[in-house]
Design an enzyme around this catalytic site. Structure first.
Site, PDB file in Angstrom:
ATOM      1  N   PHE A  42      68.891  56.344  22.441  1.00 41.25           N
ATOM      2  CA  PHE A  42      67.643  56.004  23.024  1.00 41.25           C
ATOM      3  C   PHE A  42      67.157  57.439  23.577  1.00 41.25           C
ATOM      4  CE2 PHE A  42      69.920  52.246  23.496  1.00 41.25           C
ATOM      5  CZ  PHE A  42      68.884  51.081  23.023  1.00 41.25           C
TER       6      PHE A  42
ATOM      7  N   ASP B 291      66.429  57.402  18.172  1.00 42.83           N
ATOM      8  CA  ASP B 291      65.415  56.767  18.927  1.00 42.83           C
ATOM      9  C   ASP B 291      64.486  55.695  17.844  1.00 42.83           C
ATOM     10  OD1 ASP B 291      64.112  56.912  21.889  1.00 42.83           O
ATOM     11  OD2 ASP B 291      62.690  55.961  20.329  1.00 42.83           O
ATOM     12  N   SER B 292      63.752  54.762  18.094  1.00 43.77           N
ATOM     13  CA  SER B 292      63.295  53.923  17.239  1.00 43.77           C
ATOM     14  C   SER B 292      61.759  54.581  16.913  1.00 43.77           C
ATOM     15  CB  SER B 292      63.284  52.407  17.499  1.00 43.77           C
ATOM     16  OG  SER B 292      62.552  52.375  18.752  1.00 43.77           O
TER      17      SER B 292
ATOM     18  N   ASN C 218      66.806  51.726  14.717  1.00 43.20           N
ATOM     19  CA  ASN C 218      67.184  50.717  15.803  1.00 43.20           C
ATOM     20  C   ASN C 218      68.674  51.239  16.358  1.00 43.20           C
ATOM     21  OD1 ASN C 218      68.351  48.317  17.201  1.00 43.20           O
ATOM     22  ND2 ASN C 218      66.620  47.110  16.216  1.00 43.20           N
ATOM     23  N   ALA C 219      68.546  51.274  17.584  1.00 46.15           N
ATOM     24  CA  ALA C 219      70.038  51.585  18.390  1.00 46.15           C
ATOM     25  C   ALA C 219      71.081  50.656  18.140  1.00 46.15           C
ATOM     26  CB  ALA C 219      69.734  51.795  19.695  1.00 46.15           C
TER      27      ALA C 219
ATOM     28  N   ASP D 246      70.627  55.355  27.114  1.00 43.77           N
ATOM     29  CA  ASP D 246      69.635  55.205  28.230  1.00 43.77           C
ATOM     30  C   ASP D 246      68.319  54.290  27.616  1.00 43.77           C
ATOM     31  OD1 ASP D 246      67.887  55.542  30.253  1.00 43.77           O
ATOM     32  OD2 ASP D 246      67.128  57.594  29.700  1.00 43.77           O
TER      33      ASP D 246
ATOM     34  N   CYS E  67      67.790  50.932  33.528  1.00 48.63           N
ATOM     35  CA  CYS E  67      66.462  51.134  34.575  1.00 48.63           C
ATOM     36  C   CYS E  67      65.854  49.685  34.988  1.00 48.63           C
ATOM     37  CB  CYS E  67      65.556  51.937  33.982  1.00 48.63           C
ATOM     38  SG  CYS E  67      64.829  51.496  32.322  1.00 48.63           S
TER      39      CYS E  67
HETATM   40  N1  SAH Z   1      66.506  58.869  27.682  1.00 48.18           N
HETATM   41  C1  SAH Z   1      65.061  59.102  27.583  1.00 48.18           C
HETATM   42  C2  SAH Z   1      64.412  58.016  27.979  1.00 48.18           C
HETATM   43  C3  SAH Z   1      64.660  56.750  27.130  1.00 48.18           C
HETATM   44  S1  SAH Z   1      63.262  55.456  27.099  1.00 48.18           S
HETATM   45  C4  SAH Z   1      64.866  60.443  28.426  1.00 48.18           C
HETATM   46  O1  SAH Z   1      65.566  60.712  29.140  1.00 48.18           O
HETATM   47  O2  SAH Z   1      63.773  60.780  28.082  1.00 48.18           O
HETATM   48  C5  SAH Z   1      63.898  54.288  26.131  1.00 48.18           C
HETATM   49  C6  SAH Z   1      63.496  54.669  24.536  1.00 48.18           C
HETATM   50  O3  SAH Z   1      64.302  53.715  24.003  1.00 48.18           O
HETATM   51  C7  SAH Z   1      62.357  54.988  24.230  1.00 48.18           C
HETATM   52  O4  SAH Z   1      61.866  56.317  23.828  1.00 48.18           O
HETATM   53  C8  SAH Z   1      61.920  53.926  23.136  1.00 48.18           C
HETATM   54  O5  SAH Z   1      61.313  54.240  21.972  1.00 48.18           O
HETATM   55  C9  SAH Z   1      63.491  53.669  22.710  1.00 48.18           C
HETATM   56  N2  SAH Z   1      63.730  52.236  22.119  1.00 48.18           N
HETATM   57  C10 SAH Z   1      63.290  51.075  22.614  1.00 48.18           C
HETATM   58  N3  SAH Z   1      63.979  50.248  21.691  1.00 48.18           N
HETATM   59  C11 SAH Z   1      64.718  50.868  21.057  1.00 48.18           C
HETATM   60  C12 SAH Z   1      65.654  50.594  19.957  1.00 48.18           C
HETATM   61  N4  SAH Z   1      65.913  49.293  19.624  1.00 48.18           N
HETATM   62  N5  SAH Z   1      66.135  51.183  19.233  1.00 48.18           N
HETATM   63  C13 SAH Z   1      66.106  52.816  19.396  1.00 48.18           C
HETATM   64  N6  SAH Z   1      65.413  53.011  20.476  1.00 48.18           N
HETATM   65  C14 SAH Z   1      64.611  52.344  21.265  1.00 48.18           C
END
Ligand code: SAH
Length: 400
Positions: free
Chosen positions: A235, A256-257, A282-283, A303, A343
């Site tokens: 993420f 990230d997705s 997808n994470a 995150d 969060c």
């Molecule tokens: N770590 C980042 C903030 C993360 S916010 C920082 O410090 O700036 C959450 C992120 O998760 C977003 O960028 C969103 O695009 C991503 N996201 C949401 N669902 C997801 C998924 N299923 N798989 C991968 N990424 C995802």
């Protein structure tokens, strides 16, 4: 003291509402409002209890479930003067607690006694979000903009509109855009800010939140202190953690997705002369595939976005957090570092610690908590307003 509030329209609240205020909270829910005498939306009101005792001054919303947000325990005669004072106090507080960055949150709504207003600074740009009827009122907007320009002297001020918030507050639709700072027809909406010595491209009209996750600023630096070897930032958004890890690690992969987020992340890596691998996936799927393929890492950051947006989604959210932690722990080498964040306000720090503990037990691993952290100091926590505390960030080391 009714005479003190004589000039303000009055809202009467229930005993339960009054008790909440006495305990130091600043919200009164609509269900605790007894009468409003037809007070107009978004105005300053005097708040009284059932017996007519004056409790303070608040901003009133005719639409939100949070009908009353207190701004003072006194009768406020000069609202604009008070707002100016609060904005200056918020700026002064940051001067004391913010280090090593030219991007930080300047005003954090209730936590700065300015409910409904969020202001972030990204070097020479200021980005603001207005969340309530009262703050949306034109004269209030003018006070905010003039105070911010006077003290921060930004090249431009941009407003980021969350259409869902405006709908809930029953405010007319509005588009995001520059509200101050057009130079000869050129709209200045981008800049490069520097956080912990790392540079980030910022485009005010794009991205999530007001553009970056400033609340993680101190956690980025902390994570970099323990990070080593091969690292995976799950993420990763625009690369906040990944770029910090790259200072200490031999290889970094960010996942990230969101493709647009990864494009900015890639630009950020280039600006800093770093080589980072970005994977659009997808994470959940990626962690499963990588774990099955026997991949191992020395440092993993989790995150995710807020899984629990409301109390009702808590159980599902906890399962989601657990799954991520389980998969990450399986891939961590002994001595490895897990940086795991949450969060969701609805998940308490203790609950999150428990998620990580149970995840570790399930995969027969032991963890040492190296740091138990929260949001950066420019996102202050008010002890009587639990909603102001939302970010959890545990840094743990795999001991076996
Ligand atoms: N770590 C980042 C903030 C993360 S916010 C920082 O410090 O700036 C959450 C992120 O998760 C977003 O960028 C969103 O695009 C991503 N996201 C949401 N669902 C997801 C998924 N299923 N798989 C991968 N990424 C995802």
């Amino acid at each position: 003291m009714p005479s003190q509030s004589a000039s303000l329209p009055v809202v009467k609240i229930s005993r339960r509402g009054a008790k909440r205020l006495q305990e130091g909270h600043v919200w009164v829910y609509r269900s605790d409002i007894i009468s409003t005498n037809g007070v107009a939306q978004g105005t300053a009101v005097g708040v009284i209890d059932e017996r007519g005792k004056f409790l303070g001054t608040a901003l009133y919303s005719s639409a939100s479930q949070i009908a009353v947000r207190m701004i003072s325990s006194r009768a406020v005669k000069d609202l604009y003067g008070l707002l100016r004072e609060r904005i200056r106090a918020a700026i002064n507080y940051r001067e004391k607690v913010v280090r090593d960055t030219d991007a930080y949150r300047v005003v954090f709504s209730e936590a700065d006694f300015l409910p409904g207003l969020i202001v972030d600074r990204y070097r020479d740009l200021v980005s603001l979000q207005i969340l309530t009827q009262a703050v949306d009122a034109e004269p209030v907007r003018q006070v905010i903009v003039s105070e911010l320009s006077q003290h921060l002297k930004p090249a431009a001020i941009v407003e980021r509109v969350d259409p869902r918030v405006r709908e809930l507050e029953k405010l007319p639709a509005r588009t995001s855009g520059l509200i101050q700072g057009e130079v000869e027809g050129n709209q200045k909406t981008s800049t490069v800010f520097t956080m912990n010595g790392i540079r980030f491209a910022f485009e005010a009209m794009e991205g999530q939140k007001t553009g970056a996750f400033l609340d993680q600023r101190e956690n980025y630096a902390a994570a970099a202190r323990y990070a080593h070897g091969e690292a995976l930032d799950v993420f990763c958004y625009q690369g906040g953690f990944a770029l910090h890890l790259a200072q200490a690690c031999s290889a970094v992969t960010g996942v990230d997705s969101s493709r647009p987020a990864l494009e900015v992340a890639d630009r950020n890596a280039a600006i800093n002369g770093r080589k980072i691998e970005w994977v659009e996936a997808n994470a959940f799927d990626l962690l499963r595939d990588y774990a099955d393929a026997g991949r191992r890492y020395d440092t993993i950051v989790l995150d995710p976005p807020a899984f629990a947006k409301s109390k009702s989604s808590l159980e599902t959210a906890l399962r989601g957090y657990k799954e991520l932690n389980l998969r990450a722990l399986k891939m961590l080498r002994p001595g490895g570092i897990l940086v795991t964040c949450c969060c969701s306000y609805h998940v308490s720090p203790l609950q999150y610690l428990d998620v990580v503990r149970v995840s570790a037990q399930d995969v027969h691993r032991n963890l040492r908590i190296v740091e138990n952290r929260g949001q950066a100091k420019d996102h202050p926590i008010l002890i009587n307003v639990p909603e102001t505390e939302y970010l959890k960030c545990l840094i743990a080391c795999l001991t076996s």
